[in-house]
Design an enzyme around this catalytic site. Sequence first.
Site, PDB file in Angstrom:
ATOM      1  CG  HIS A  65       1.937  -9.959  -4.109  1.00 37.68           C
ATOM      2  ND1 HIS A  65       1.745  -8.606  -3.669  1.00 37.68           N
ATOM      3  CD2 HIS A  65       2.363 -10.638  -2.991  1.00 37.68           C
ATOM      4  CE1 HIS A  65       2.325  -8.341  -2.479  1.00 37.68           C
ATOM      5  NE2 HIS A  65       2.503  -9.829  -2.070  1.00 37.68           N
ATOM      6  N   GLY A 117       3.304   1.881  -3.133  1.00 38.92           N
ATOM      7  CA  GLY A 117       3.827   3.562  -3.313  1.00 38.92           C
ATOM      8  C   GLY A 117       4.718   3.694  -4.497  1.00 38.92           C
ATOM      9  CG  ASP A 152       3.640  -4.742  -4.275  1.00 36.34           C
ATOM     10  OD1 ASP A 152       2.925  -3.705  -4.760  1.00 36.34           O
ATOM     11  OD2 ASP A 152       3.153  -5.806  -4.095  1.00 36.34           O
TER      12      ASP A 152
HETATM   13  C1  DX5 Z   1      -0.319  -4.044  -1.440  1.00 35.74           C
HETATM   14  C2  DX5 Z   1      -0.241  -4.552  -2.728  1.00 35.74           C
HETATM   15  C3  DX5 Z   1       0.307  -3.573  -3.913  1.00 35.74           C
HETATM   16  C4  DX5 Z   1      -0.538  -2.567  -4.210  1.00 35.74           C
HETATM   17  C5  DX5 Z   1       0.109  -1.737  -4.661  1.00 35.74           C
HETATM   18  O1  DX5 Z   1      -0.700  -4.972  -0.510  1.00 35.74           O
HETATM   19  O2  DX5 Z   1       0.645  -5.615  -2.726  1.00 35.74           O
HETATM   20  O3  DX5 Z   1       0.507  -4.412  -4.972  1.00 35.74           O
HETATM   21  O4  DX5 Z   1      -1.843  -2.850  -4.703  1.00 35.74           O
HETATM   22  O5  DX5 Z   1      -0.570  -0.428  -4.947  1.00 35.74           O
HETATM   23  P1  DX5 Z   1      -0.117   1.115  -4.523  1.00 35.74           P
HETATM   24  O6  DX5 Z   1       0.826   1.345  -6.180  1.00 35.74           O
HETATM   25  O7  DX5 Z   1      -1.181   2.127  -4.915  1.00 35.74           O
HETATM   26  O8  DX5 Z   1       0.734   1.140  -3.275  1.00 35.74           O
HETATM   27 ZN    ZN Z   2       1.208  -6.577  -4.417  1.00 38.16          ZN
END
Ligand code: DX5
Ligand code: ZN
Length: 216
Positions: free
Chosen positions: A65, A178, A176
């Site tokens: 990503h 939370g 993607d």
């Molecule tokens: C945020 C990222 C996410 C993040 C997700 O910018 O793109 O992929 O790492 O992490 P959690 O699941 O902790 O929100």
């Molecule tokens: Zn991500």
Amino acid sequence: MTPLISPSMLAADFLHLEKDVRMVNEHADLFHLDVMDGRFVPNISYGFPVIEAMAKIAEKPLDIHLMIQHPQVYLERFCKIPHAGLVSFHLDATRDDPESVLGIISNNGVKAGLAINPNIPVEKLYPYLDVCDFVVIMSVFAGFGGQSFIEDTYERVATIRQEIDRRGLDTMIEVDGGVSPKNSAKLVECGADILVAGSAVFKSENPAATVAAMRG
Ligand code: DX5
Ligand code: ZN
């Protein structure tokens, strides 16, 4: 439908990365790798050396990503990392025609994805749905792990799912930010195919059980 689970390695234990890579190999479906440049997003994560190290022992496809400006500059290099399976970039991170940028990824034999932050209407993705393999609907603003899930994501996922189905496309929907066992079932109900989860997986007592719980 059973979703694919893509643990975000941003929440992994960087002092014991091998342990967490093996957890994904054994229990999950993809490696979600967040690349941040401190420009497109106000944070810097990790880049080639760390991803290439993980790739050496990865047995599942990498889901890269890119939260970087002008992703086209680095796309070939990301696509050539062993096990690169999916690469996404943000619609508003490039001044080039998104279709041609997606083409760079596809031409390298990697699934091409377009990502949008929560403040961008999902309709902005419609012109590209038939030229991308997947879309990434951010359920937090890109830049940091550990943020709270934004509730109107359900509606956004359902809306784009309807459009994909109406046009008979097989574009996948990745969600993607939370994501956890608390919202995974409803996201799948709304039409999500791939669930990314960082904190919920790696900060839990039993990451494997958390992955299993999100599969439903
Ligand atoms: C945020 C990222 C996410 C993040 C997700 O910018 O793109 O992929 O790492 O992490 P959690 O699941 O902790 O929100
Ligand atoms: Zn991500």
